[in-house]
Motif scaffolding. Structure first.
Motif, PDB file in Angstrom:
ATOM      1  N   GLU A  96       0.833  -1.196   0.000  1.00  0.00           N
ATOM      2  CA  GLU A  96       0.000   0.000   0.000  1.00  0.00           C
ATOM      3  C   GLU A  96       0.868   1.247   0.000  1.00  0.00           C
ATOM      4  O   GLU A  96       1.874   1.325   0.707  1.00  0.00           O
ATOM      5  CB  GLU A  96      -0.905   0.027   1.238  1.00  0.00           C
ATOM      6  N   TRP A  97       0.411   2.239  -0.759  1.00  0.00           N
ATOM      7  CA  TRP A  97       1.139   3.494  -0.873  1.00  0.00           C
ATOM      8  C   TRP A  97       0.166   4.667  -0.834  1.00  0.00           C
ATOM      9  O   TRP A  97      -0.894   4.620  -1.466  1.00  0.00           O
ATOM     10  CB  TRP A  97       1.906   3.552  -2.194  1.00  0.00           C
ATOM     11  N   TRP A  98       0.541   5.705  -0.118  1.00  0.00           N
ATOM     12  CA  TRP A  98      -0.153   6.979  -0.235  1.00  0.00           C
ATOM     13  C   TRP A  98       0.511   7.772  -1.357  1.00  0.00           C
ATOM     14  O   TRP A  98       1.712   8.046  -1.309  1.00  0.00           O
ATOM     15  CB  TRP A  98      -0.072   7.781   1.054  1.00  0.00           C
ATOM     16  N   LEU A  99      -0.288   8.140  -2.334  1.00  0.00           N
ATOM     17  CA  LEU A  99       0.160   8.973  -3.444  1.00  0.00           C
ATOM     18  C   LEU A  99      -0.537  10.318  -3.296  1.00  0.00           C
ATOM     19  O   LEU A  99      -1.750  10.418  -3.448  1.00  0.00           O
ATOM     20  CB  LEU A  99      -0.211   8.310  -4.775  1.00  0.00           C
ATOM     21  N   VAL A 100       0.237  11.335  -2.981  1.00  0.00           N
ATOM     22  CA  VAL A 100      -0.319  12.641  -2.631  1.00  0.00           C
ATOM     23  C   VAL A 100       0.288  13.714  -3.518  1.00  0.00           C
ATOM     24  O   VAL A 100       1.493  13.718  -3.764  1.00  0.00           O
ATOM     25  CB  VAL A 100      -0.033  12.959  -1.145  1.00  0.00           C
ATOM     26  N   ASP A 101      -0.548  14.614  -4.013  1.00  0.00           N
ATOM     27  CA  ASP A 101      -0.058  15.852  -4.607  1.00  0.00           C
ATOM     28  C   ASP A 101      -0.571  16.978  -3.720  1.00  0.00           C
ATOM     29  O   ASP A 101      -1.751  17.311  -3.750  1.00  0.00           O
ATOM     30  CB  ASP A 101      -0.552  16.031  -6.033  1.00  0.00           C
ATOM     31  N   PRO A 102       0.305  17.565  -2.897  1.00  0.00           N
ATOM     32  CA  PRO A 102      -0.158  18.554  -1.931  1.00  0.00           C
ATOM     33  C   PRO A 102      -0.716  19.807  -2.572  1.00  0.00           C
ATOM     34  O   PRO A 102      -1.601  20.453  -2.000  1.00  0.00           O
ATOM     35  CB  PRO A 102       1.091  18.857  -1.100  1.00  0.00           C
ATOM     36  N   VAL A 103      -0.185  20.160  -3.753  1.00  0.00           N
ATOM     37  CA  VAL A 103      -0.738  21.295  -4.493  1.00  0.00           C
ATOM     38  C   VAL A 103      -0.751  20.913  -5.973  1.00  0.00           C
ATOM     39  O   VAL A 103       0.172  21.220  -6.713  1.00  0.00           O
ATOM     40  CB  VAL A 103       0.066  22.601  -4.297  1.00  0.00           C
ATOM     41  N   GLU A 104      -1.770  20.210  -6.385  1.00  0.00           N
ATOM     42  CA  GLU A 104      -1.919  19.865  -7.798  1.00  0.00           C
ATOM     43  C   GLU A 104      -2.306  21.142  -8.544  1.00  0.00           C
ATOM     44  O   GLU A 104      -3.364  21.721  -8.305  1.00  0.00           O
ATOM     45  CB  GLU A 104      -2.991  18.794  -7.963  1.00  0.00           C
ATOM     46  N   GLY A 105      -1.422  21.591  -9.433  1.00  0.00           N
ATOM     47  CA  GLY A 105      -1.614  22.897 -10.043  1.00  0.00           C
ATOM     48  C   GLY A 105      -0.888  23.985  -9.264  1.00  0.00           C
ATOM     49  O   GLY A 105      -1.312  25.137  -9.248  1.00  0.00           O
ATOM     50  N   ASN A 106       0.228  23.634  -8.645  1.00  0.00           N
ATOM     51  CA  ASN A 106       0.989  24.558  -7.812  1.00  0.00           C
ATOM     52  C   ASN A 106       1.379  25.828  -8.569  1.00  0.00           C
ATOM     53  O   ASN A 106       1.300  26.941  -8.042  1.00  0.00           O
ATOM     54  CB  ASN A 106       2.244  23.855  -7.288  1.00  0.00           C
ATOM     55  N   ILE A 107       1.773  25.675  -9.830  1.00  0.00           N
ATOM     56  CA  ILE A 107       2.177  26.845 -10.614  1.00  0.00           C
ATOM     57  C   ILE A 107       1.001  27.800 -10.803  1.00  0.00           C
ATOM     58  O   ILE A 107       1.167  29.026 -10.820  1.00  0.00           O
ATOM     59  CB  ILE A 107       2.780  26.413 -11.972  1.00  0.00           C
TER      60      ILE A 107
END
Length: 278
Positions: A96-107
Motif C-alpha cells: 500500500e502506498w499513499w500517493l499525494v499531490d499537496p498542491v496539484e496545479g501549484n504553478i
C-alpha cells in the motif's frame, strides 16, 4: 467527508470493503483540512526573478500542506508507505502506498489562478483503491472508491453521453516542466490532430482537474503523454468509476508504466484513438 457522501458510498454495494468506506471519509476530511492552508497562502500573482526563486516558492507551498496532511494520512494507514516524488511515473513496489499531490496545479496557485487542488490516493498492489480531490476555493470534494462509483460532495458522477467526436470538448495537459523534446513534439502533433476532429480543445494544467471534468461529464476526452502517477491515478479512478474508459492512446489497457494516457466518455473513445494514432 460529509455524511451524505459516506452514506452514498456505503450503500453502493456489498462488494465494497467496508473499512475502505470509512477510510475514504477520513481521507476526504484530511485533504479538506489541508486545503484550508492553501487558501490562506493564495493571492495575486507573484513574479519570481529566477528559476531558483520559483522552485523555492513551489516547495514552500508543498511543505506547508504536507506538514498538515502527511501525519493525518499516516495515522489512517500506519503501514502504508509514502510516494516521495509526485512527479515520478512507473509502477510502484508491492503493498500500500499513499500517493499525494499537496498542491496539484501549484504553478497556477503561485500565479493567482484558481485551478489547483489537494489530492490523496491510496494505491494497493499498483491499483488506486480510493481517492479524494479537494478544490479549496470552491469547497468541492471529488471522491472515488473502487467498485463504488465516483461522487462530487455526495452526488453520483457520470461521464458524458456524447457519441460524436466532432461535438466533443477535448483537453490535454503538459505532463511536467522540461519535458524531453520528443514528447513535446508528440504532444504538439496530437493537439493539431484533435483540433481538426474535435469541436474544441483545451490545453492547460493540471491534468487532474481536466479528469474531474471528464468524470463529471463536462469534458468528453482527455489525453496526455508521459505523465506522473499523481497526475493520472486519481483521475483514472474517478473517470472509470463514473463510467468512462481509460486506456493508452492506442486503446490498450493503461498502467502507470504506459507512455500515454486517454480517458473518455465511451461514445468517443474509438474516434479519439483513431485521431491520436493517425
Amino acid at each position: 467527508m460529509p455524511e451524505s457522501i459516506r452514506g452514498t458510498v456505503a450503500n453502493a454495494g456489498a462488494a465494497v470493503h467496508s473499512p475502505d468506506v470509512e477510510l475514504l471519509a477520513r481521507t476526504s476530511e484530511a485533504v479538506r483540512a489541508a486545503g484550508s492552508l492553501l487558501v490562506e497562502r493564495f493571492g495575486d500573482a507573484v513574479r519570481h526573478e529566477s528559476r531558483a526563486d520559483l522552485m523555492r516558492a513551489l516547495a514552500a507551498n508543498d511543505h506547508a500542506v504536507l506538514a498538515a496532511l502527511r501525519p493525518r494520512l499516516a495515522q489512517l494507514r500506519p503501514d502504508a508507505r509514502w510516494v516521495e516524488d509526485e512527479l515520478q511515473g512507473g509502477a510502484l513496489p508491492p503493498g500500500e502506498w499513499w500517493l499525494v499531490d499537496p498542491v496539484e496545479g501549484n504553478i497556477n496557485h503561485l500565479h493567482g489562478l484558481r485551478e489547483w487542488a489537494v489530492t490523496a490516493t491510496l494505491v494497493r498492489a499498483n491499483r488506486p483503491v480510493l481517492t479524494a480531490v479537494h478544490l479549496p476555493l470552491s469547497g468541492e470534494t471529488y471522491t472515488a472508491l473502487a467498485g463504488a462509483g465516483a461522487h462530487l460532495d455526495g452526488r453520483r458522477l457520470h461521464v458524458s453521453e456524447t457519441t460524436d467526436l466532432g461535438l466533443a470538448l477535448a483537453a490535454t495537459s503538459q505532463a511536467r516542466p522540461d519535458e524531453n523534446a520528443a514528447v513535446v513534439r508528440r504532444l504538439g502533433s496530437s493537439i493539431t490532430a484533435m483540433l481538426l476532429d474535435a469541436l474544441v480543445v483545451r490545453v492547460s494544467v493540471p491534468a487532474t482537474l481536466h479528469l474531474l471534468s471528464v468524470a463529471a461529464g463536462r469534458i468528453d476526452a482527455f489525453w496526455q503523454f508521459a505523465g506522473a502517477r499523481a497526475d493520472l491515478l486519481p483521475g483514472a479512478l474517478l473517470v472509470s468509476e463514473a463510467g468512462g474508459l481509460v486506456s493508452d492512446i492506442e486503446g490498450r489497457a493503461w498502467t502507470p508504466e504506459s507512455d500515454s494516457f486517454l480517458a473518455t466518455a465511451p461514445g468517443v473513445h474509438a474516434a479519439a484513438v483513431a485521431t491520436l494514432t493517425r
